[in-house]
Design an enzyme around this catalytic site. Structure first.
Site, PDB file in Angstrom:
ATOM      1  N   ARG A 266       0.827  -1.173   0.000  1.00 11.44           N
ATOM      2  CA  ARG A 266       0.000   0.000   0.000  1.00 11.44           C
ATOM      3  C   ARG A 266       0.873   1.239   0.000  1.00 11.44           C
ATOM      4  O   ARG A 266       1.994   1.212   0.455  1.00 11.44           O
ATOM      5  CB  ARG A 266      -0.911   0.006   1.230  1.00 11.44           C
ATOM      6  CG  ARG A 266      -1.687  -1.280   1.405  1.00 11.44           C
ATOM      7  CD  ARG A 266      -2.733  -1.439   0.334  1.00 11.44           C
ATOM      8  NE  ARG A 266      -3.212  -2.794   0.175  1.00 11.44           N
ATOM      9  CZ  ARG A 266      -4.318  -3.273   0.722  1.00 11.44           C
ATOM     10  NH1 ARG A 266      -5.032  -2.515   1.511  1.00 11.44           N
ATOM     11  NH2 ARG A 266      -4.708  -4.504   0.496  1.00 11.44           N
ATOM     12  N   THR A 267       0.326   2.307  -0.503  1.00  8.61           N
ATOM     13  CA  THR A 267       1.081   3.561  -0.527  1.00  8.61           C
ATOM     14  C   THR A 267       1.388   4.005   0.889  1.00  8.61           C
ATOM     15  O   THR A 267       0.506   4.082   1.725  1.00  8.61           O
ATOM     16  CB  THR A 267       0.256   4.658  -1.199  1.00  8.61           C
ATOM     17  OG1 THR A 267      -0.157   4.197  -2.470  1.00  8.61           O
ATOM     18  CG2 THR A 267       1.060   5.915  -1.340  1.00  8.61           C
ATOM     19  N   LEU A 268       2.648   4.269   1.129  1.00 10.02           N
ATOM     20  CA  LEU A 268       3.030   4.717   2.463  1.00 10.02           C
ATOM     21  C   LEU A 268       3.431   6.172   2.464  1.00 10.02           C
ATOM     22  O   LEU A 268       3.031   6.941   3.304  1.00 10.02           O
ATOM     23  CB  LEU A 268       4.197   3.890   2.981  1.00 10.02           C
ATOM     24  CG  LEU A 268       3.858   2.466   3.353  1.00 10.02           C
ATOM     25  CD1 LEU A 268       5.114   1.753   3.770  1.00 10.02           C
ATOM     26  CD2 LEU A 268       2.863   2.453   4.497  1.00 10.02           C
TER      27      LEU A 268
END
Lengths: 244, 277
Positions: A22-24
């Protein structure tokens, strides 16, 4: 430090989703976008910088793009996510054109579509790391709105993203008027961009201004603002400081 | 039409290039009670005849609101019509949700037509047995479309479908040139007069018809009995020439239906097949 979600079904085999990430945090980012409504339509300004952390790595990134006949999208935040959004909108406008029935997507429709996209991604904990500004004119009606990466969306007479919210909006709240001419609007935007240039470290002195009117959308050639550094405080910055 | 060896399923062509099952489905539309649509520059009126099956029962709903700016009147198998209305409502509301803008009528009818076409090309399906008059208002103005079971759709200034619709069509053909610039009131009056034509001499009462209007600044809604009766009262005293019952229904989709021996429209004046009404 990556965060993977191992998913196992009954057979002990991992699903395709198991190693997705997931985009962090964003990597290459654009800074503020500022936009205002004026007499004939909308004006939007943004610089052409793409920062890689604290490095001002890319200096020729167009962060404003025309969408269809009537709208313009400006973005701050992760540049690759902005490009992804442009791909979605490209598909959208293509399908809209294929109907060939005289209907066209206006800025309001594009704004709401983007709100849905951003909010849905947020719900999946995989946001598009952008704050978007969407403006345009259709059938004489001016439209200016904003969507954030968590799907917060609203319309206003003037909007800004990132640092622009803190440095530009106060200026606009004081000095914006309904009947600004094109020249006055540009001057007002340049005033905001100059403050951002002085105070936002991710800003560079190469900006574009876009104009949206009933006739259509145009993005200016890049240019620079004149700056002034001969303030007395700069000539001897440490005078009066502790230990100097 | 007579039974033949090519009419058993919809996926069989006849040697003359006809799909008989589709044509039979269009016959079902002709059996339903009449529905009429007219449009002007700014308004669309949909009207239909309500005949209850018996004194004891209520009449079937044949006009549905799809959205504030779109309405649909059906003729034929009302169950099929209900299902398609639900589909249209769903499409309309999904579009509104994503784009916060009303779905344009032209796009809705195309989706509806494509849905109907699927049923003409699957061996495990049957065509929808309902004709839909879709009236709506969008950016490009007021529109009236007719969707038929074959998957074709056409745009009209005014149209009538169902049993004895030929009488109404004849009336509309005489007057349609004035509809584009008609006022809302005149349009409603014309719709009710067209309904009267389909009643073949039976006295026109407001309980027999349902009328709905939509237009610029006027979301789709039904007219109440009183308003309809008032309009009827303005003309019911004036004697009108009797129109002949429809002979040889020439449905405009002649391209699909070979212009063969058109069946008498609304066959069986007295009895209507139990499925519709």
């Amino acid at each position: 430090m990556t965060f993977t979600i191992p998913i196992e079904n009954g057979n002990g085999v991992k699903d395709a989703e198991a190693d997705s990430q997931r985009t962090l945090y964003p990597y290459v980012t654009g800074t503020s976008v500022v936009a205002i409504k004026y007499k004939d339509g909308i004006l939007m300004a943004s610089d052409m910088g793409g920062s890689y952390g604290s490095t001002l790595r890319y200096k020729n990134i167009e962060r404003m793009k025309a969408i269809g006949k009537h709208s313009l999208l400006g973005a701050s935040g992760e540049i690759s996510d902005f490009q992804e959004i442009l791909r979605y909108l490209d598909e959208l406008t293509l399908n809209d054109n294929m109907w060939d029935d005289g209907n066209s997507l206006g800025p309001k429709e594009v704004h709401n579509y983007l709100t849905r996209v951003m909010y849905n991604r947020r719900n999946k904990f995989n946001p598009l790391w952008n704050t978007l500004v969407l403006g345009g004119v259709k059938n004489g009606e001016k439209y200016l709105g904003m969507v954030s990466m968590i799907g917060v969306s609203f319309e206003d007479n003037h909007v800004a993203t990132g640092f622009g919210n803190h440095l530009a909006r106060p200026i606009l709240r004081d000095e914006w008027r309904e009947d600004l001419s094109f020249e006055e609007g540009v001057k007002l935007l340049e005033k905001c961009m100059r403050v951002l240039l002085y105070r936002d470290r991710s800003a560079i002195n190469k900006l574009q201004i876009a104009k949206m009117t009933e006739e259509g959308v145009t993005v200016s050639e890049p240019y620079s603002l004149k700056t002034f550094w001969e303030f007395k405080a700069f000539t001897n910055p440490t005078v009066g400081a502790e230990g100097s | 039409m007579f039974r033949n060896q090519y009419d058993t399923d919809v996926t069989t062509w006849s040697p003359t290039g006809r799909l008989f099952q589709v044509e039979y489905a269009m016959e079902a539309v002709k059996q339903g009670s009449a529905a009429i649509g007219l449009r002007s520059r700014s308004h669309v009126v949909l009207a239909c005849v309500n005949k209850a099956q018996s004194e004891l029962s209520s009449h079937q709903r044949k006009i549905f609101k799809v959205d504030d700016h779109i309405g649909v009147a059906i003729a034929g198998l009302t169950a099929d019509g209900r299902v398609l209305s639900r589909y249209m409502r769903s499409e309309s509301i999904n579009h509104s949700f994503t784009y916060e803008s009303p779905l344009s009528v032209g796009r809705l009818v195309v989706r509806l037509a494509d849905k109907a076409q699927v049923c003409t090309q699957r061996s495990w399906k049957r065509p929808y047995g309902v004709g839909l008059l879709v009236g709506g208002l969008d950016e490009s103005g007021a529109h009236l479309y007719y969707n038929c079971p074959s998957g074709n759709y056409f745009e009209y200034q005014a149209f009538a479908i169902g049993s004895r619709s030929q009488a109404a069509k004849t009336y509309l053909e005489r007057r349609y040139e004035s509809f584009q610039e008609s006022s809302r009131e005149d349009l409603i009056k014309d719709a009710i007069m067209a309904i009267r034509e389909t009643l073949q001499g039976e006295t026109l009462k407001s309980s027999l018809c349902t009328v709905s209007v939509l237009g610029v600044e006027e979301p789709f809604h039904f007219l109440d009995q009183e308003s309809i009766q008032k309009v009827i009262d303005t003309f019911e005293k004036v004697p009108e020439e009797e129109e002949d019952a429809g002979e040889g229904e020439a449905e405009p989709e002649a391209a699909l239906v070979a212009a063969g021996t058109g069946e008498q429209g609304g066959s069986g004046d007295q009895d209507v097949a139990p499925m519709e009404m």
